[in-house]
Write a protein that holds these residues in place. Structure first.
Motif, PDB file in Angstrom:
ATOM      1  N   ILE A  35       5.009   3.876   3.542  1.00 50.90           N
ATOM      2  CA  ILE A  35       5.027   2.583   4.311  1.00 50.90           C
ATOM      3  C   ILE A  35       3.892   1.635   4.274  1.00 50.90           C
ATOM      4  N   LEU A  36       2.609   2.200   4.494  1.00 53.47           N
ATOM      5  CA  LEU A  36       1.441   1.283   4.304  1.00 53.47           C
ATOM      6  C   LEU A  36       1.564   0.549   3.072  1.00 53.47           C
ATOM      7  N   GLU A  37       1.660   1.056   1.784  1.00 53.68           N
ATOM      8  CA  GLU A  37       1.640   0.404   0.704  1.00 53.68           C
ATOM      9  C   GLU A  37       2.850  -0.613   0.609  1.00 53.68           C
ATOM     10  N   LYS A  38       3.797  -0.597   1.290  1.00 57.49           N
ATOM     11  CA  LYS A  38       5.023  -1.461   1.199  1.00 57.49           C
ATOM     12  C   LYS A  38       4.630  -2.710   1.969  1.00 57.49           C
ATOM     13  N   ILE A  39       3.532  -2.484   3.207  1.00 58.43           N
ATOM     14  CA  ILE A  39       3.427  -3.656   3.790  1.00 58.43           C
ATOM     15  C   ILE A  39       2.001  -4.354   3.708  1.00 58.43           C
ATOM     16  N   PHE A  40       1.066  -3.337   2.894  1.00 57.48           N
ATOM     17  CA  PHE A  40      -0.163  -3.831   2.813  1.00 57.48           C
ATOM     18  C   PHE A  40      -0.516  -5.303   2.012  1.00 57.48           C
ATOM     19  N   SER A  41       0.360  -5.781   1.398  1.00 56.68           N
ATOM     20  CA  SER A  41       0.030  -6.902   0.577  1.00 56.68           C
ATOM     21  C   SER A  41       0.108  -8.010   1.578  1.00 56.68           C
ATOM     22  N   TYR A  42       0.926  -8.160   2.516  1.00 59.10           N
ATOM     23  CA  TYR A  42       0.943  -9.181   3.459  1.00 59.10           C
ATOM     24  C   TYR A  42       0.639  -8.839   4.991  1.00 59.10           C
ATOM     25  N   LEU A  43       0.574  -7.783   5.469  1.00 65.23           N
ATOM     26  CA  LEU A  43       0.197  -7.395   6.846  1.00 65.23           C
ATOM     27  C   LEU A  43      -1.007  -6.461   6.806  1.00 65.23           C
ATOM     28  N   ASP A  44      -1.814  -6.837   7.575  1.00 68.98           N
ATOM     29  CA  ASP A  44      -2.996  -5.964   7.797  1.00 68.98           C
ATOM     30  C   ASP A  44      -2.846  -5.026   8.688  1.00 68.98           C
ATOM     31  N   PRO A  45      -2.717  -3.576   8.705  1.00 67.64           N
ATOM     32  CA  PRO A  45      -2.564  -2.958   9.846  1.00 67.64           C
ATOM     33  C   PRO A  45      -3.317  -2.644  10.944  1.00 67.64           C
ATOM     34  N   ILE A  46      -4.472  -3.123  10.717  1.00 70.64           N
ATOM     35  CA  ILE A  46      -5.663  -3.391  11.785  1.00 70.64           C
ATOM     36  C   ILE A  46      -5.400  -4.529  12.618  1.00 70.64           C
ATOM     37  N   GLU A  47      -5.001  -5.498  12.179  1.00 68.82           N
ATOM     38  CA  GLU A  47      -4.763  -6.937  12.846  1.00 68.82           C
ATOM     39  C   GLU A  47      -3.779  -6.788  14.222  1.00 68.82           C
ATOM     40  N   PRO A  48      -2.702  -6.079  14.358  1.00 70.49           N
ATOM     41  CA  PRO A  48      -2.080  -5.998  15.446  1.00 70.49           C
ATOM     42  C   PRO A  48      -2.888  -5.517  16.570  1.00 70.49           C
ATOM     43  N   PHE A  49      -3.608  -4.598  16.479  1.00 70.07           N
ATOM     44  CA  PHE A  49      -4.781  -4.298  17.453  1.00 70.07           C
ATOM     45  C   PHE A  49      -5.377  -5.502  18.179  1.00 70.07           C
ATOM     46  N   GLU A  50      -5.757  -6.460  17.359  1.00 64.67           N
ATOM     47  CA  GLU A  50      -6.355  -7.503  17.816  1.00 64.67           C
ATOM     48  C   GLU A  50      -5.718  -8.431  18.894  1.00 64.67           C
ATOM     49  N   ARG A  51      -4.483  -8.548  18.231  1.00 65.84           N
ATOM     50  CA  ARG A  51      -3.407  -9.052  18.976  1.00 65.84           C
ATOM     51  C   ARG A  51      -3.159  -8.566  20.428  1.00 65.84           C
ATOM     52  N   MET A  52      -3.098  -7.145  20.442  1.00 65.47           N
ATOM     53  CA  MET A  52      -2.833  -6.529  21.468  1.00 65.47           C
ATOM     54  C   MET A  52      -3.991  -6.667  22.613  1.00 65.47           C
ATOM     55  N   ALA A  53      -5.238  -6.744  22.172  1.00 66.89           N
ATOM     56  CA  ALA A  53      -6.231  -6.863  22.892  1.00 66.89           C
ATOM     57  C   ALA A  53      -6.248  -8.196  23.390  1.00 66.89           C
ATOM     58  N   LYS A  54      -5.878  -9.243  22.695  1.00 67.69           N
ATOM     59  CA  LYS A  54      -5.953 -10.726  23.378  1.00 67.69           C
ATOM     60  C   LYS A  54      -4.614 -10.573  24.299  1.00 67.69           C
TER      61      LYS A  54
END
Length: 191
Positions: A159-178
């Motif tokens: 799953i991570l290899e499918k998404i990692f070229s266009y979605l950083d799997p760490i970035e959603p945690f920054e959105r949640m914190a905001k």
């Protein structure tokens, strides 16, 4: 990206534990997105505020207990949109895997932590995977499954290899914190 029908139905979960703005408690949160990172569902707990007696009694087990038992597991059980993979931002949150119907992995940026091993150490080593972004857009990541669910590393990698070229799997945690910060400003109960 042109996802096939199966990928269009796949969802990702991001589960986290945040300290309250008043530093006297914790809020659990879960964000469910599609593979492009578009939010599908968001839930968070009310603050869990340990008493002055609970803090020394629980010691180092306080945050993991709150994160897994009081926030993480109930949040995963409450979501309507069931993800194919849950990503957590603290290693102790891997404990939610015990009741999760899908793989759970801890993700961090490569190079964030240094593993120091001493000779004769009887520590069990967690199985880890590394993924480099094929486009170079994002820093490489390291991902770790729950030690009792080593097979999760294979499905997580897929799953991570499918998404990692266009979605950083760490970035959603920054959105949640905001989002938690905004919620705290709008509603004093979430501070």
């Amino acid at each position: 990206m042109n996802p096939n029908r199966e990928e269009q139905n796949m969802l990702l979960g991001f589960s986290a534990l945040y300290e309250t703005s008043t530093h006297d408690g914790y809020l659990g949160a879960i964000l469910i997105t599609d593979l492009q990172g578009i939010p599908q569902e968001f839930r968070c707990t009310h603050p869990v505020k340990p008493t002055t007696i609970q803090k020394p009694l629980y010691g180092n087990t306080l945050e993991p207990y709150i994160g897994v038992n009081l926030c993480g597991i109930p949040l995963i059980e409450s979501i309507q949109s069931k993800p194919s993979l849950i990503v957590v931002h603290k290693e102790f949150l891997l404990g939610v895997r015990i009741t999760s119907p899908c793989p759970v992995i801890f993700v961090r940026r490569a190079g964030e932590a240094i593993d120091i091993k001493t000779s004769g150490s009887s520590e069990t080593t967690l199985r880890r995977g590394r993924i480099d972004c094929s486009t170079g857009r994002f820093q490489p990541i390291i991902f770790v499954p729950h030690p009792d669910f080593d097979d999760d590393i294979t499905s997580a990698r897929e799953i991570l290899e499918k998404i990692f070229s266009y979605l950083d799997p760490i970035e959603p945690f920054e959105r949640m914190a905001k989002a938690i910060e905004v919620l705290g400003k709008q509603d004093k109960r979430f501070q």
